[in-house]
Design an enzyme around this catalytic site. Structure first.
Site, PDB file in Angstrom:
ATOM      1  N   HIS A 146      76.222 -53.262  89.564  1.00  0.00           N
ATOM      2  CA  HIS A 146      76.541 -54.673  89.788  1.00  0.00           C
ATOM      3  C   HIS A 146      77.453 -55.195  88.675  1.00  0.00           C
ATOM      4  O   HIS A 146      78.479 -55.821  88.942  1.00  0.00           O
ATOM      5  CB  HIS A 146      75.233 -55.478  89.845  1.00  0.00           C
ATOM      6  CG  HIS A 146      75.405 -56.946  89.949  1.00  0.00           C
ATOM      7  ND1 HIS A 146      75.106 -57.649  91.093  1.00  0.00           N
ATOM      8  CD2 HIS A 146      75.837 -57.870  89.053  1.00  0.00           C
ATOM      9  CE1 HIS A 146      75.363 -58.937  90.890  1.00  0.00           C
ATOM     10  NE2 HIS A 146      75.795 -59.094  89.655  1.00  0.00           N
ATOM     11  N   GLU A 147      77.086 -54.931  87.428  1.00  0.00           N
ATOM     12  CA  GLU A 147      77.887 -55.428  86.303  1.00  0.00           C
ATOM     13  C   GLU A 147      79.238 -54.721  86.237  1.00  0.00           C
ATOM     14  O   GLU A 147      80.254 -55.345  85.904  1.00  0.00           O
ATOM     15  CB  GLU A 147      77.126 -55.281  84.981  1.00  0.00           C
ATOM     16  CG  GLU A 147      75.808 -56.044  84.904  1.00  0.00           C
ATOM     17  CD  GLU A 147      75.909 -57.517  85.259  1.00  0.00           C
ATOM     18  OE1 GLU A 147      76.981 -58.128  85.090  1.00  0.00           O
ATOM     19  OE2 GLU A 147      74.902 -58.075  85.730  1.00  0.00           O
ATOM     20  N   HIS A 204      81.820 -56.340  88.356  1.00  0.00           N
ATOM     21  CA  HIS A 204      82.487 -57.495  87.730  1.00  0.00           C
ATOM     22  C   HIS A 204      83.730 -57.061  86.961  1.00  0.00           C
ATOM     23  O   HIS A 204      84.747 -57.755  86.975  1.00  0.00           O
ATOM     24  CB  HIS A 204      81.541 -58.229  86.770  1.00  0.00           C
ATOM     25  CG  HIS A 204      80.558 -59.114  87.452  1.00  0.00           C
ATOM     26  ND1 HIS A 204      80.916 -60.219  88.181  1.00  0.00           N
ATOM     27  CD2 HIS A 204      79.204 -59.065  87.496  1.00  0.00           C
ATOM     28  CE1 HIS A 204      79.834 -60.812  88.652  1.00  0.00           C
ATOM     29  NE2 HIS A 204      78.783 -60.127  88.251  1.00  0.00           N
ATOM     30  N   CYS A 231      73.081 -63.187  91.011  1.00  0.00           N
ATOM     31  CA  CYS A 231      74.135 -63.115  90.003  1.00  0.00           C
ATOM     32  C   CYS A 231      74.252 -64.453  89.285  1.00  0.00           C
ATOM     33  O   CYS A 231      74.197 -65.511  89.921  1.00  0.00           O
ATOM     34  CB  CYS A 231      75.455 -62.761  90.694  1.00  0.00           C
ATOM     35  SG  CYS A 231      76.852 -62.601  89.580  1.00  0.00           S
TER      36      CYS A 231
END
Length: 172
Positions: free
Chosen positions: A134-135, A138, A92
């Site tokens: 994953h994004e 966030h 990341c």
């Protein structure tokens, strides 16, 4: 276009929950362009607006050959299609220099808006599926280090804090 500073773990702003984009306008398109420039400069393959301290639901991804063209996801939502998972080593831009195995759903459906505000639906596979999840984490204030043991997470935190202190001392 402009390079944006990327927040690094353990910055508490990375834990902010992003709000939906109310209107896809020139401000959002400029943010998207700046995010791509920042991601390419880093270099990385994905970036969420939260990582550049903009707490709106925007993410950009470019996997080169795998995605054919850069992808934009505004107000993305995810549906898990089955319980099959796979592990992938993730890194990341907000946790530089660290990589860990993370287990994620293998089959998902993502609904989002593109940079023109048009809705699209995809069922990504492989690296694209991992990157989207994953994004999207966030945008929900979650980092890939949240999937590892507390001991590993604390070790990563301490190493990054030490690097930040050393960088601050070398500047001052």
């Amino acid at each position: 276009m402009a390079l944006l500073p990327i927040l690094e773990f353990p910055d508490p702003r990375l834990r902010t929950i992003a709000k939906p984009v109310a209107k896809v306008d020139q401000r959002i398109r400029t943010l998207i362009d700046d995010m791509f420039e920042t991601m390419y400069d880093a270099p990385g393959i994905g970036l969420a607006a939260t990582q550049v301290n903009v707490h709106e639901q925007v993410l950009v991804i470019d996997l080169g050959e795998e995605t054919k063209e850069p992808m934009v996801f505004i107000n993305p939502s995810i549906e898990i299609l089955d319980q099959e998972h796979y592990e992938y080593e993730e890194g990341c831009l907000s946790v530089p220099g660290f990589y860990e195995q993370v287990s994620r759903p293998k089959h998902i459906r993502v609904t989002a808006l593109d940079r023109d505000g048009k809705e699209f639906v995809i069922e990504p596979e492989g690296l694209l599926a991992v990157c989207v999840q994953h994004e999207m984490d966030h945008l929900n204030g979650k980092l890939f280090v949240d999937y590892v043991s507390n001991i590993k997470r604390q070790r990563i935190r301490k190493k990054l804090e030490k690097q930040h202190r050393q960088a601050a001392q070398s500047v001052g």
